[in-house]
Design an enzyme around this catalytic site. Structure first.
Site, PDB file in Angstrom:
ATOM      1  N   CYS A  57     -57.324 -28.521  -7.731  1.00  0.00           N
ATOM      2  CA  CYS A  57     -58.416 -28.254  -8.663  1.00  0.00           C
ATOM      3  C   CYS A  57     -59.649 -27.836  -7.866  1.00  0.00           C
ATOM      4  O   CYS A  57     -60.001 -28.488  -6.876  1.00  0.00           O
ATOM      5  CB  CYS A  57     -58.708 -29.501  -9.493  1.00  0.00           C
ATOM      6  SG  CYS A  57     -60.170 -29.337 -10.542  1.00  0.00           S
ATOM      7  N   ASP A  64     -52.688 -30.106  -8.666  1.00  0.00           N
ATOM      8  CA  ASP A  64     -52.075 -29.660  -9.909  1.00  0.00           C
ATOM      9  C   ASP A  64     -50.634 -29.295  -9.581  1.00  0.00           C
ATOM     10  O   ASP A  64     -50.364 -28.667  -8.563  1.00  0.00           O
ATOM     11  CB  ASP A  64     -52.800 -28.440 -10.480  1.00  0.00           C
ATOM     12  CG  ASP A  64     -54.183 -28.782 -11.008  1.00  0.00           C
ATOM     13  OD1 ASP A  64     -54.303 -29.811 -11.692  1.00  0.00           O
ATOM     14  OD2 ASP A  64     -55.123 -28.019 -10.741  1.00  0.00           O
TER      15      ASP A  64
END
Length: 167
Positions: A57, A64
Site C-alpha cells: 500500500c 496487498d
C-alpha cells in the site's frame, strides 16, 4: 526420440537462465519479453493467472495480496510467461494502489504486444473486511468494424464461462 516445435525463441532471455530470482528493479515493461504469434490470422484467447501477487500500500506500507489475471487475444506477438512472472515479482516491494497496478499492467501489455484485445483483472484478497476487484480492458484501436465485432463476440463468450477466480 526428441522432437521440437517451430516456435521462434531467439531473443528470449529470462526463460533460459533457470531459477526465478525476484527482480530488484521497479516493475516496468523492460522486464517483459515477447515472441512472434505463429497464428496471427486466428483470434484465440490466452489467459495467464498469477495467484501469488503481492505489492505494498502506498500509504500504510501494508502488503496487498491477490491474483492478477491477464487475458488477451494476440495480434503479432505473445508475452513470454516467465518474463511475465518476473514482472509480477517486481511488484513485491512496490508501493502502489491496486487500481493503478491493474491499469499499469494493462498499459504495459498493450504497449509490448498491441493485442487485438486485452483485459487485466486484479482480484485482491480482502483487507479490513473489503474485497476489491479491478478490471481494465482495451481493444486494438485500428481494427475494422467486422473484426472488432468478431472479437467482441469471442470475448463475450469467454466472459460468460464460469470463472473460479470470481468471488
Amino acid at each position: 526420440m526428441e522432437t521440437r516445435s517451430t516456435d521462434i525463441t531467439e531473443g528470449l532471455h529470462a526463460l533460459g537462465k533457470g531459477g526465478s530470482p525476484v527482480p530488484q528493479q521497479s516493475p516496468g515493461i523492460d522486464i517483459l519479453e515477447a515472441f512472434p504469434n505463429r497464428f496471427p490470422g486466428r483470434d484465440y484467447i490466452i489467459s495467464i493467472s498469477f495467484p501469488e501477487f503481492t505489492s505494498l500500500c502506498p500509504v500504510t506500507g501494508q502488503p496487498d495480496f491477490g491474483t492478477i489475471v491477464l487475458e488477451y487475444i494476440p495480434h503479432e506477438r505473445c508475452v513470454e510467461s516467465k518474463s511475465f512472472k518476473l514482472y509480477m515479482f517486481a511488484y513485491r516491494n512496490h508501493h502502489s494502489f491496486m487500481e493503478t497496478i491493474t491499469n499499469t499492467v494493462l498499459e504495459d501489455i498493450c504497449t509490448l504486444l498491441n493485442p487485438n484485445w486485452a483485459r487485466v483483472r486484479g482480484l485482491f484478497v480482502p483487507r479490513g473486511g473489503t474485497r476489491l476487484h479491478v478490471f481494465a480492458e482495451e481493444y486494438r484501436k485500428d481494427l475494422d468494424d467486422e473484426h472488432r465485432a468478431r472479437i467482441r463476440e469471442l470475448v463475450r463468450e469467454w466472459k460468460s464461462e464460469p470463472d473460479p477466480h470470481r468471488g
